[in-house]
Motif scaffolding. Structure first.
Motif, PDB file in Angstrom:
ATOM      1  N   LEU A 185       0.809  -1.215   0.000  1.00 14.97           N
ATOM      2  CA  LEU A 185       0.000   0.000   0.000  1.00 14.97           C
ATOM      3  C   LEU A 185       0.846   1.271   0.000  1.00 14.97           C
ATOM      4  O   LEU A 185       0.513   2.254  -0.659  1.00 14.97           O
ATOM      5  CB  LEU A 185      -0.934  -0.007   1.218  1.00 14.97           C
ATOM      6  N   ASP A 186       1.956   1.253   0.722  1.00 14.40           N
ATOM      7  CA  ASP A 186       2.798   2.448   0.824  1.00 14.40           C
ATOM      8  C   ASP A 186       4.036   2.390  -0.070  1.00 14.40           C
ATOM      9  O   ASP A 186       4.915   3.247   0.040  1.00 14.40           O
ATOM     10  CB  ASP A 186       3.233   2.656   2.281  1.00 14.40           C
ATOM     11  N   ASP A 187       4.115   1.385  -0.925  1.00 16.37           N
ATOM     12  CA  ASP A 187       5.257   1.272  -1.833  1.00 16.37           C
ATOM     13  C   ASP A 187       5.102   2.304  -2.956  1.00 16.37           C
ATOM     14  O   ASP A 187       4.089   2.302  -3.666  1.00 16.37           O
ATOM     15  CB  ASP A 187       5.332  -0.140  -2.418  1.00 16.37           C
ATOM     16  N   PRO A 188       6.083   3.178  -3.146  1.00 19.91           N
ATOM     17  CA  PRO A 188       5.931   4.233  -4.156  1.00 19.91           C
ATOM     18  C   PRO A 188       5.955   3.725  -5.593  1.00 19.91           C
ATOM     19  O   PRO A 188       5.530   4.442  -6.509  1.00 19.91           O
ATOM     20  CB  PRO A 188       7.111   5.164  -3.881  1.00 19.91           C
ATOM     21  N   TRP A 189       6.448   2.512  -5.810  1.00 16.51           N
ATOM     22  CA  TRP A 189       6.620   2.017  -7.175  1.00 16.51           C
ATOM     23  C   TRP A 189       5.604   0.935  -7.553  1.00 16.51           C
ATOM     24  O   TRP A 189       5.614   0.460  -8.684  1.00 16.51           O
ATOM     25  CB  TRP A 189       8.036   1.460  -7.363  1.00 16.51           C
ATOM     26  N   ILE A 190       4.748   0.535  -6.613  1.00 19.10           N
ATOM     27  CA  ILE A 190       3.789  -0.539  -6.872  1.00 19.10           C
ATOM     28  C   ILE A 190       2.384  -0.052  -6.539  1.00 19.10           C
ATOM     29  O   ILE A 190       2.137   0.449  -5.446  1.00 19.10           O
ATOM     30  CB  ILE A 190       4.116  -1.801  -6.048  1.00 19.10           C
ATOM     31  N   GLN A 191       1.489  -0.197  -7.484  1.00 16.28           N
ATOM     32  CA  GLN A 191       0.096   0.189  -7.269  1.00 16.28           C
ATOM     33  C   GLN A 191      -0.798  -1.001  -7.551  1.00 16.28           C
ATOM     34  O   GLN A 191      -0.745  -1.579  -8.635  1.00 16.28           O
ATOM     35  CB  GLN A 191      -0.288   1.360  -8.185  1.00 16.28           C
ATOM     36  N   VAL A 192      -1.615  -1.372  -6.575  1.00 13.36           N
ATOM     37  CA  VAL A 192      -2.556  -2.480  -6.723  1.00 13.36           C
ATOM     38  C   VAL A 192      -3.971  -1.924  -6.662  1.00 13.36           C
ATOM     39  O   VAL A 192      -4.344  -1.250  -5.697  1.00 13.36           O
ATOM     40  CB  VAL A 192      -2.356  -3.542  -5.619  1.00 13.36           C
ATOM     41  N   GLN A 193      -4.759  -2.186  -7.685  1.00 18.54           N
ATOM     42  CA  GLN A 193      -6.157  -1.773  -7.736  1.00 18.54           C
ATOM     43  C   GLN A 193      -7.033  -2.992  -8.000  1.00 18.54           C
ATOM     44  O   GLN A 193      -6.620  -3.930  -8.693  1.00 18.54           O
ATOM     45  CB  GLN A 193      -6.398  -0.743  -8.842  1.00 18.54           C
ATOM     46  N   ILE A 194      -8.242  -2.952  -7.455  1.00 21.77           N
ATOM     47  CA  ILE A 194      -9.203  -4.028  -7.667  1.00 21.77           C
ATOM     48  C   ILE A 194     -10.318  -3.537  -8.593  1.00 21.77           C
ATOM     49  O   ILE A 194     -10.888  -2.453  -8.374  1.00 21.77           O
ATOM     50  CB  ILE A 194      -9.819  -4.501  -6.330  1.00 21.77           C
ATOM     51  N   LEU A 195     -10.611  -4.319  -9.617  1.00 21.36           N
ATOM     52  CA  LEU A 195     -11.739  -4.030 -10.505  1.00 21.36           C
ATOM     53  C   LEU A 195     -12.955  -4.736  -9.918  1.00 21.36           C
ATOM     54  O   LEU A 195     -13.038  -5.966  -9.949  1.00 21.36           O
ATOM     55  CB  LEU A 195     -11.449  -4.540 -11.918  1.00 21.36           C
ATOM     56  N   PRO A 196     -13.909  -3.989  -9.353  1.00 20.80           N
ATOM     57  CA  PRO A 196     -15.021  -4.633  -8.634  1.00 20.80           C
ATOM     58  C   PRO A 196     -16.037  -5.281  -9.577  1.00 20.80           C
ATOM     59  O   PRO A 196     -16.182  -4.889 -10.736  1.00 20.80           O
ATOM     60  CB  PRO A 196     -15.649  -3.467  -7.858  1.00 20.80           C
ATOM     61  N   PHE A 197     -16.755  -6.273  -9.037  1.00 22.65           N
ATOM     62  CA  PHE A 197     -17.782  -6.959  -9.818  1.00 22.65           C
ATOM     63  C   PHE A 197     -18.799  -5.981 -10.383  1.00 22.65           C
ATOM     64  O   PHE A 197     -19.301  -6.155 -11.497  1.00 22.65           O
ATOM     65  CB  PHE A 197     -18.509  -7.981  -8.936  1.00 22.65           C
ATOM     66  N   GLU A 198     -19.113  -4.939  -9.606  1.00 22.89           N
ATOM     67  CA  GLU A 198     -20.158  -4.001 -10.009  1.00 22.89           C
ATOM     68  C   GLU A 198     -19.819  -3.245 -11.284  1.00 22.89           C
ATOM     69  O   GLU A 198     -20.694  -2.616 -11.890  1.00 22.89           O
ATOM     70  CB  GLU A 198     -20.427  -3.018  -8.877  1.00 22.89           C
ATOM     71  N   THR A 199     -18.557  -3.307 -11.713  1.00 20.64           N
ATOM     72  CA  THR A 199     -18.177  -2.637 -12.965  1.00 20.64           C
ATOM     73  C   THR A 199     -18.924  -3.221 -14.152  1.00 20.64           C
ATOM     74  O   THR A 199     -19.212  -2.535 -15.129  1.00 20.64           O
ATOM     75  CB  THR A 199     -16.657  -2.754 -13.206  1.00 20.64           C
ATOM     76  N   GLY A 200     -19.233  -4.512 -14.072  1.00 23.49           N
ATOM     77  CA  GLY A 200     -19.904  -5.164 -15.195  1.00 23.49           C
ATOM     78  C   GLY A 200     -18.955  -5.356 -16.366  1.00 23.49           C
ATOM     79  O   GLY A 200     -17.785  -5.697 -16.190  1.00 23.49           O
ATOM     80  N   GLN A 201     -19.429  -5.106 -17.595  1.00 26.25           N
ATOM     81  CA  GLN A 201     -18.565  -5.261 -18.757  1.00 26.25           C
ATOM     82  C   GLN A 201     -17.450  -4.223 -18.718  1.00 26.25           C
ATOM     83  O   GLN A 201     -17.642  -3.110 -18.233  1.00 26.25           O
ATOM     84  CB  GLN A 201     -19.368  -5.154 -20.062  1.00 26.25           C
ATOM     85  N   HIS A 202     -16.294  -4.610 -19.234  1.00 28.86           N
ATOM     86  CA  HIS A 202     -15.142  -3.699 -19.187  1.00 28.86           C
ATOM     87  C   HIS A 202     -14.227  -3.958 -20.370  1.00 28.86           C
ATOM     88  O   HIS A 202     -14.479  -4.857 -21.192  1.00 28.86           O
ATOM     89  CB  HIS A 202     -14.391  -3.842 -17.860  1.00 28.86           C
ATOM     90  N   SER A 203     -13.129  -3.206 -20.455  1.00 28.15           N
ATOM     91  CA  SER A 203     -12.273  -3.224 -21.650  1.00 28.15           C
ATOM     92  C   SER A 203     -11.304  -4.397 -21.708  1.00 28.15           C
ATOM     93  O   SER A 203     -10.499  -4.476 -22.633  1.00 28.15           O
ATOM     94  CB  SER A 203     -11.480  -1.912 -21.737  1.00 28.15           C
ATOM     95  N   ALA A 204     -11.379  -5.320 -20.728  1.00 28.47           N
ATOM     96  CA  ALA A 204     -10.476  -6.482 -20.761  1.00 28.47           C
ATOM     97  C   ALA A 204     -11.267  -7.774 -20.631  1.00 28.47           C
ATOM     98  O   ALA A 204     -10.805  -8.735 -20.014  1.00 28.47           O
ATOM     99  CB  ALA A 204      -9.432  -6.382 -19.652  1.00 28.47           C
ATOM    100  N   MET A 205     -12.446  -7.805 -21.220  1.00 28.43           N
ATOM    101  CA  MET A 205     -13.279  -8.997 -21.145  1.00 28.43           C
ATOM    102  C   MET A 205     -12.631 -10.203 -21.819  1.00 28.43           C
ATOM    103  O   MET A 205     -12.988 -11.345 -21.548  1.00 28.43           O
ATOM    104  CB  MET A 205     -14.649  -8.726 -21.784  1.00 28.43           C
TER     105      MET A 205
END
Length: 279
Positions: A185-205
């Motif tokens: 979480l506090d690493d300046p060079w690593i970013q982790v994000q979660i794509l939630p289910f509620e997004t539905g269809q997305h650009s990496a289907m």
């Protein structure tokens, strides 16, 4: 009886490692049992590595360097040995991943390899590689060393929320893996994000993919099928996937909200595991 099988040092990095180990051990006037006592292993293990029947670990290699006063010969060689254990079709990608200055990846089913714990990696790799599991796990852990460099690559990871719920290796393994993700979480060079289910269809289907960016070389797009990898520098593909990845990041939870979700799933689904405080 001591195994004296001759090796062709040029046959593979593993053969070269074994031949160098035998040569330097004999120059030091030690037999396999004596060296084993010094580096805290059996004479049999020394013999298996000298005859290229077993793959050395990095820890073992560092102990060899200390015992034989090699100036780091085995610590340098073991990286090549472990990389050679990766599937042949995957090695070109691993080579480019190690050179990248910016890595952005979307993963639909699994934690990205660079962020996997050893236990999680072992569970994943055991499905297809039961006979070579130790070697494959060691090779995957070796890949992660690029994150320990003085100037590591920037790593942006978008994980589908399904990754958090797919129980790999059991509840304890998952607790530890999710806690490991929180540790960035506090690493300046690593970013982790979660794509939630509620997004539905997305650009990496269509599935997981990775974009690699370099200081002096063209960007690369990489995706895998069952037993092969596809890598291209086609400008149109890079353009389309870069835009697609930007949309994924925009649809994903923020870094902080992602950490909150990871922590909640860790506690509710896999039992409480202390992790970094989430604002």
């Amino acid at each position: 009886m001591v195994n004296i099988r001759s090796l062709d040092p040029s046959a593979s990095p593993l053969d070269y490692f074994g031949s160098e180990l035998r040569r330097l051990r004999e120059e030091a006037g030690l037999n396999q049992e004596q060296l084993g006592d010094i580096v805290f292993c059996t004479a049999s293990l020394i013999g298996q590595i000298e005859t290229a029947k077993k793959v050395p670990t990095r820890e073992f290699s560092e102990r060899l360097d200390a015992a034989l006063l090699t100036g780091g010969v085995f610590s340098r060689l073991v990286g090549l040995v472990l990389k050679s254990q990766l599937p042949t079709w995957f090695q070109p990608y691993a080579d480019m991943e190690a050179k990248a200055t910016y890595i952005s990846t979307y993963q639909s089913q699994l934690v990205y390899g660079l962020l996997q714990t050893e236990e999680y990696a072992r569970a994943v790799l055991s499905v297809e590689n039961p006979g070579r599991l130790d070697e494959m796990v060691a090779a995957r852990m070796e890949r992660q060393r690029i994150l320990e460099r003085e100037h590591p690559p920037v790593l942006c990871v978008v994980l589908d929320e399904a990754v958090l719920y797919r129980e790999i290796g059991g509840a304890e393994v998952m607790r530890n893996q999710l806690a490991h993700l929180l540790g960035f979480l506090d690493d300046p060079w690593i970013q982790v994000q979660i794509l939630p289910f509620e997004t539905g269809q997305h650009s990496a289907m269509m599935g997981s993919f990775t974009l690699l960016r370099f200081d002096d070389d063209p960007d690369l797009f990489y995706a895998e099928s069952y037993d092969s990898g596809h890598m291209t520098a086609n400008p149109q593909v890079i353009r389309e996937r870069s835009v697609g990845y930007a949309r994924l990041q925009a649809s994903a939870l923020s870094r902080e909200d992602s950490a909150a979700l990871i922590e909640r799933v860790m506690e509710e689904r896999y039992g409480h595991q202390p992790g970094p405080a989430v604002a």
